[in-house]
Design an enzyme around this catalytic site. Sequence first.
Site, short mmCIF file in Angstrom:
data_model
loop_
_atom_site.label_atom_id
_atom_site.label_comp_id
_atom_site.label_asym_id
_atom_site.label_seq_id
_atom_site.Cartn_x
_atom_site.Cartn_y
_atom_site.Cartn_z
N SER A 1 69.23 6.85 157.75
CA SER A 1 69.90 6.36 156.56
C SER A 1 68.90 5.62 155.68
CB SER A 1 71.04 5.42 156.94
OG SER A 1 70.51 4.24 157.49
N LYS A 2 69.40 5.13 154.57
CA LYS A 2 68.51 4.49 153.60
C LYS A 2 67.63 3.41 154.19
CE LYS A 2 71.64 6.25 152.03
NZ LYS A 2 72.81 6.56 152.53
N ARG A 3 68.22 2.68 155.13
CA ARG A 3 67.43 1.56 155.64
C ARG A 3 66.23 2.01 156.48
NH1 ARG A 3 69.29 0.83 160.86
NH2 ARG A 3 71.06 2.21 161.17
#
Length: 483
Positions: free
Chosen positions: A253-255
């Site tokens: 994911s983005k993180r």
Amino acid sequence: MSVRVRFAPSPTGYLHIGGARTALYNYLYAKAIGGTFILRIEDTDMERSKPEYEALQIEDLNWLGIFHDEGPDKPNPKYAPYRQSERQHIYMKYAQELFEKDLAYYDFSSDEELEAMKEKALRENRDPVYDGKWKNPSSKQEALAKVAAGEKGAIRFRAPNKPYVLNDKVKGRVVYPENMVGDFVIVRSNGLPVYNYCCVVDDMLMDITHVIRGEDHLNNTVRQLMIYEALNAKVPEFAHVSLLIGADRQKLSKRHGATSVNLYRNERYLPEALCNYLTLLGWSHPTERDIFDKEDLKDVFNLERFSASPAIYDLVKLRWVNGQHIKKMDNETLIGLVSELPGNDFFKTQTPEWRNAAIDIIKQQVEFVSDIPKMVDEMILLESLEMSDMLKDILSWETTPKIIDYIDSQVQAIPSSFITEAQLNGWMDVLKKDMGVKGKQLFMGVRAALTGKDHGPDLKILIPLTPVAVIKKRLTQLKHPQA
RNA sequence: GCUCCCAUCGUCUAGCCCGGUCUAGGACAUCGCCUUUUCACGGCGGUAACAGGGGUUCGAAUCCCCUUGGGAGUACCA
């Protein structure tokens, strides 16, 4: 029948790195086997789908060098349209057929009823599968009458009560036990068909022969298998590729950093390098090569060499792969890329010969295109001294001031803006023969005098690329350290 | 919870299907050395893995089972 594969993104955001990998595998397979690569837009989720994302995703795909043979913008009349939102009538037609054959039925349950049933199942430690027996579906006539009267009902597919087997190209033999899924909705009560259903209708109608997609669809496949069967359609080959995960082994994911392809594009990664790296994340080259481009894969890519386990998306190796691609790239292309970079004015205004020579040495030591201007600045244009311990040491040798003085006098006499290699060689000769400086004292002294540093590329290449004006400024500082 | 999938160096992986040639190979990263009178590039070498336990077998990283761990699905999302 010739091979037809597809990539079917939902236009709900930018092209994701995982999506790019799946697209790439499909593309590579099509190219390797002489098949057709189709782009289909799965936009049945009206809420989240946006047309602009479709364009953006295609752009990113093309940037990666992944081009589709058929798609919304390249329709083949036999298979068009390619957007699920434009194929509603087709899905309805087949739903109708399923309904008539009693393979599907109308369900008028309310959300509350469904919810209650689900909770009950969970309490009883069962899968919350929809149980047709829980609420007797209306008879056909009854259902039709209700629909005619304006009542909203979903169309549910009658899931056969038997196990299904899938021979997956990646996972091998997968057995779905009976009752794994209950009767599932194929058309929502708002009239919109659902993914698992559309997907099968499309793959059938588009003559898709191989479905290469993420493992997250593996469980869905049992539903799709049922529909293929109900529709009397030939089941394609499936290859469920393992997923990409983050360093913490969680879903990417983005993180986890940059997960959108456009980010890499902005950072001037080489598309071939990204593809190369992505290919390796789950597929291995038969001869264990790890640097290649799509053309190299044309003869060797297949569905037999996929890894079944998930791969951690870790950028460290991507850096190296990118660097390798820069090294093997021709100078002309590289110069073009560097010229597109903002700023960087000195580089842009030099002669082609200068740029070619500069790229020759710089491309050997960078991993990113965007590092090239930095290298130009640091290696060639930096006017101030890099006062390291080593440089201080060099400056303390008794030969060094003599070298600096001599070189300074020569440089002052240079009328042109660059020093030639011949001139440099001449100076070295004089220093060696007439002034008796040699070895480390000579080379390091000259380097210090001309570059103000204790390290860097070969002087014979570097100095002819360095503007005399810059060298003069360095010399001034060397002669007047305090100033 | 239930179902499905997965499990080799820190990471990507080869080998697994068709057990012996595996004291497990390659690449990235890391460490050291050499070379280039520097750096980088390159070369050489080191550290480093078959998740655990049972079986089957003369022999298992390879086949079977269990455990553990991880992932996915479980929607009128895709």
